[in-house]
Write a protein that holds these residues in place. Structure first.
Motif, PDB file in Angstrom:
ATOM      1  N   SER A 150      -4.314   7.426   0.583  1.00  0.00           N
ATOM      2  CA  SER A 150      -3.825   8.640   0.981  1.00  0.00           C
ATOM      3  C   SER A 150      -2.756   8.675  -0.093  1.00  0.00           C
ATOM      4  CB  SER A 150      -2.884   8.540   2.176  1.00  0.00           C
ATOM      5  OG  SER A 150      -2.122   7.229   2.087  1.00  0.00           O
ATOM      6  N   GLY A 151      -2.526  10.031  -0.576  1.00  0.00           N
ATOM      7  CA  GLY A 151      -1.729  10.434  -1.466  1.00  0.00           C
ATOM      8  C   GLY A 151      -2.535  10.628  -2.902  1.00  0.00           C
ATOM      9  N   PRO A 152      -1.900  11.263  -3.721  1.00  0.00           N
ATOM     10  CA  PRO A 152      -2.689  11.777  -5.108  1.00  0.00           C
ATOM     11  C   PRO A 152      -2.865  10.750  -6.043  1.00  0.00           C
ATOM     12  CG  PRO A 152      -0.517  12.652  -4.892  1.00  0.00           C
ATOM     13  CD  PRO A 152      -0.626  12.092  -3.924  1.00  0.00           C
ATOM     14  N   SER A 153      -2.163   9.635  -5.977  1.00  0.00           N
ATOM     15  CA  SER A 153      -2.471   8.396  -6.912  1.00  0.00           C
ATOM     16  C   SER A 153      -2.701   7.121  -6.496  1.00  0.00           C
ATOM     17  CB  SER A 153      -1.128   8.432  -7.772  1.00  0.00           C
ATOM     18  OG  SER A 153       0.031   8.051  -6.935  1.00  0.00           O
ATOM     19  N   LEU A 154      -2.815   6.881  -5.230  1.00  0.00           N
ATOM     20  CA  LEU A 154      -2.930   5.554  -4.843  1.00  0.00           C
ATOM     21  C   LEU A 154      -4.472   5.155  -4.723  1.00  0.00           C
ATOM     22  CD1 LEU A 154      -1.331   2.851  -3.845  1.00  0.00           C
ATOM     23  CD2 LEU A 154      -1.572   4.019  -1.497  1.00  0.00           C
ATOM     24  N   MET A 155      -4.871   3.988  -5.109  1.00  0.00           N
ATOM     25  CA  MET A 155      -5.949   3.486  -4.980  1.00  0.00           C
ATOM     26  C   MET A 155      -6.131   1.954  -4.692  1.00  0.00           C
ATOM     27  SD  MET A 155      -8.073   3.114  -8.757  1.00  0.00           S
ATOM     28  CE  MET A 155      -7.798   1.893  -9.414  1.00  0.00           C
ATOM     29  N   ALA A 156      -7.000   1.582  -3.853  1.00  0.00           N
ATOM     30  CA  ALA A 156      -7.149   0.218  -3.395  1.00  0.00           C
ATOM     31  C   ALA A 156      -8.444  -0.402  -4.138  1.00  0.00           C
ATOM     32  CB  ALA A 156      -7.326   0.125  -2.056  1.00  0.00           C
ATOM     33  N   VAL A 157      -8.260  -1.718  -4.614  1.00  0.00           N
ATOM     34  CA  VAL A 157      -9.218  -2.454  -5.075  1.00  0.00           C
ATOM     35  C   VAL A 157      -9.632  -3.820  -4.294  1.00  0.00           C
ATOM     36  CG1 VAL A 157     -10.156  -3.727  -7.208  1.00  0.00           C
ATOM     37  CG2 VAL A 157      -8.891  -1.866  -7.599  1.00  0.00           C
ATOM     38  N   SER A 196       0.932  -1.231   0.219  1.00  0.00           N
ATOM     39  CA  SER A 196      -0.056  -0.109  -0.047  1.00  0.00           C
ATOM     40  C   SER A 196       0.886   1.189  -0.025  1.00  0.00           C
ATOM     41  CB  SER A 196      -0.773   0.112   1.158  1.00  0.00           C
ATOM     42  OG  SER A 196      -0.148  -0.130   2.409  1.00  0.00           O
ATOM     43  N   LEU A 197       2.208   1.164  -0.528  1.00  0.00           N
ATOM     44  CA  LEU A 197       3.067   2.264  -0.411  1.00  0.00           C
ATOM     45  C   LEU A 197       2.971   2.928  -1.807  1.00  0.00           C
ATOM     46  CD1 LEU A 197       6.368   0.510   0.848  1.00  0.00           C
ATOM     47  CD2 LEU A 197       4.543   1.910   2.140  1.00  0.00           C
ATOM     48  N   LEU A 227     -11.300  -7.206  -2.923  1.00  0.00           N
ATOM     49  CA  LEU A 227     -11.572  -8.355  -3.507  1.00  0.00           C
ATOM     50  C   LEU A 227     -12.507  -9.314  -2.553  1.00  0.00           C
ATOM     51  CD1 LEU A 227      -8.097  -9.399  -5.197  1.00  0.00           C
ATOM     52  CD2 LEU A 227     -10.059  -8.130  -6.190  1.00  0.00           C
ATOM     53  N   GLN A 228     -13.484  -9.993  -3.261  1.00  0.00           N
ATOM     54  CA  GLN A 228     -14.320 -10.858  -2.396  1.00  0.00           C
ATOM     55  C   GLN A 228     -13.258 -12.061  -1.306  1.00  0.00           C
ATOM     56  OE1 GLN A 228     -17.302 -12.933  -4.436  1.00  0.00           O
ATOM     57  NE2 GLN A 228     -18.242 -11.295  -5.057  1.00  0.00           N
ATOM     58  N   THR A 229     -12.119 -12.074  -2.086  1.00  0.00           N
ATOM     59  CA  THR A 229     -11.362 -13.253  -1.212  1.00  0.00           C
ATOM     60  C   THR A 229     -10.775 -12.334   0.054  1.00  0.00           C
ATOM     61  OG1 THR A 229      -9.192 -12.437  -2.609  1.00  0.00           O
ATOM     62  CG2 THR A 229     -10.461 -14.319  -3.439  1.00  0.00           C
ATOM     63  N   GLY A 230     -11.038 -11.309   0.324  1.00  0.00           N
ATOM     64  CA  GLY A 230     -10.619 -10.474   1.420  1.00  0.00           C
ATOM     65  C   GLY A 230      -9.247  -9.719   1.241  1.00  0.00           C
ATOM     66  N   GLY A 231      -8.611 -10.081  -0.015  1.00  0.00           N
ATOM     67  CA  GLY A 231      -7.289  -9.459  -0.334  1.00  0.00           C
ATOM     68  C   GLY A 231      -7.569  -8.032  -1.003  1.00  0.00           C
ATOM     69  N   THR A 232      -6.489  -7.272  -1.138  1.00  0.00           N
ATOM     70  CA  THR A 232      -6.498  -6.037  -1.986  1.00  0.00           C
ATOM     71  C   THR A 232      -5.413  -5.962  -2.838  1.00  0.00           C
ATOM     72  OG1 THR A 232      -7.391  -5.116   0.194  1.00  0.00           O
ATOM     73  CG2 THR A 232      -6.576  -3.338  -1.380  1.00  0.00           C
ATOM     74  N   ARG A 233      -5.711  -5.272  -4.014  1.00  0.00           N
ATOM     75  CA  ARG A 233      -4.659  -4.898  -5.158  1.00  0.00           C
ATOM     76  C   ARG A 233      -4.776  -3.338  -4.917  1.00  0.00           C
ATOM     77  NH1 ARG A 233      -3.670  -8.485  -9.510  1.00  0.00           N
ATOM     78  NH2 ARG A 233      -3.749 -10.545  -8.454  1.00  0.00           N
ATOM     79  N   HIS A 234      -3.460  -2.798  -4.888  1.00  0.00           N
ATOM     80  CA  HIS A 234      -3.102  -1.400  -5.021  1.00  0.00           C
ATOM     81  C   HIS A 234      -2.610  -1.058  -6.134  1.00  0.00           C
ATOM     82  CE1 HIS A 234      -2.996  -2.500  -0.427  1.00  0.00           C
ATOM     83  NE2 HIS A 234      -3.708  -1.113  -0.434  1.00  0.00           N
ATOM     84  N   TYR A 235      -3.067   0.033  -6.802  1.00  0.00           N
ATOM     85  CA  TYR A 235      -2.909   0.474  -8.032  1.00  0.00           C
ATOM     86  C   TYR A 235      -2.279   2.108  -7.882  1.00  0.00           C
ATOM     87  CZ  TYR A 235      -4.616  -3.534 -10.305  1.00  0.00           C
ATOM     88  OH  TYR A 235      -4.970  -4.770 -10.449  1.00  0.00           O
ATOM     89  N   LEU A 236      -1.261   2.371  -8.537  1.00  0.00           N
ATOM     90  CA  LEU A 236      -1.126   4.111  -8.870  1.00  0.00           C
ATOM     91  C   LEU A 236      -1.467   4.294 -10.197  1.00  0.00           C
ATOM     92  CD1 LEU A 236       2.528   3.721  -7.292  1.00  0.00           C
ATOM     93  CD2 LEU A 236       0.915   4.868  -6.110  1.00  0.00           C
ATOM     94  N   VAL A 237      -2.529   5.351 -10.133  1.00  0.00           N
ATOM     95  CA  VAL A 237      -2.758   6.007 -11.166  1.00  0.00           C
ATOM     96  C   VAL A 237      -2.278   7.342 -11.459  1.00  0.00           C
ATOM     97  CG1 VAL A 237      -5.110   6.680 -12.768  1.00  0.00           C
ATOM     98  CG2 VAL A 237      -5.049   4.679 -10.984  1.00  0.00           C
ATOM     99  N   LEU A 238      -1.605   7.278 -12.908  1.00  0.00           N
ATOM    100  CA  LEU A 238      -1.025   8.485 -13.126  1.00  0.00           C
ATOM    101  C   LEU A 238      -1.435   9.273 -14.275  1.00  0.00           C
ATOM    102  CD1 LEU A 238       2.252   6.674 -13.022  1.00  0.00           C
ATOM    103  CD2 LEU A 238       1.313   7.741 -10.954  1.00  0.00           C
TER     104      LEU A 238
END
Length: 136
Positions: free
Chosen positions: A84-91, A22-23, A93-104
């Motif tokens: 937090s921050g201007p580009s980070l987002m969290a997706v 999540s960095l 999932l039903q499995t309880g996991g999370t994918r983090h992406y930076l949108v630029l």
């Protein structure tokens, strides 16, 4: 661009990167593609579009680096949020996991730039709307 599946419609795409946890650090740069069925990440591959020996060499480098497309079916996504921050987002999932992406807003530049926030917010809004639409 990620190839569309039969009957799939493109809803949006953004310059993005997979985050290190999540960095606000890019692990793999590429493109985030939203369709009416999935959210796909297409990494920027070395030597894409090349030919001959270069294509083979870069293909091996990509394979060793583990650079590959991955996707999440919209039905497997429970939510998406700006972090937090201007580009980070969290997706989430039903499995309880999370994918983090930076949108630029562009490939080159600091991930902390406030110029990324509108692009990230647009991605969050459109992905959430697509997830809601698939659940109805």
């Amino acid at each position: 661009m990620t190839d569309l599946w039969p009957g799939e419609n493109l809803l949006g795409q953004w310059i993005a990167g997979t985050a290190v946890g999540s960095l606000q650090m890019v692990r793999t740069a590429g493109r985030l593609v939203l369709t009416d069925q999935r959210l796909a990440f297409r990494p920027l591959l070395f030597g894409e579009g090349g030919s001959g020996v270069f294509k083979l060499a870069f293909g091996l480098a990509n394979a060793v680096s583990g650079l590959d497309d991955h996707y999440l079916a919209l039905v497997d996504i429970t939510g998406v949020e700006a972090m937090s921050g201007p580009s980070l987002m969290a997706v989430h999932l039903q499995t309880g996991g999370t994918r983090h992406y930076l949108v630029l807003c562009r490939r080159i530049g600091p991930v902390f730039s406030s110029k990324h926030a509108p692009f990230r917010d647009n991605a969050v809004q459109r992905i959430a709307a697509a997830v809601d639409a698939i659940r109805k």
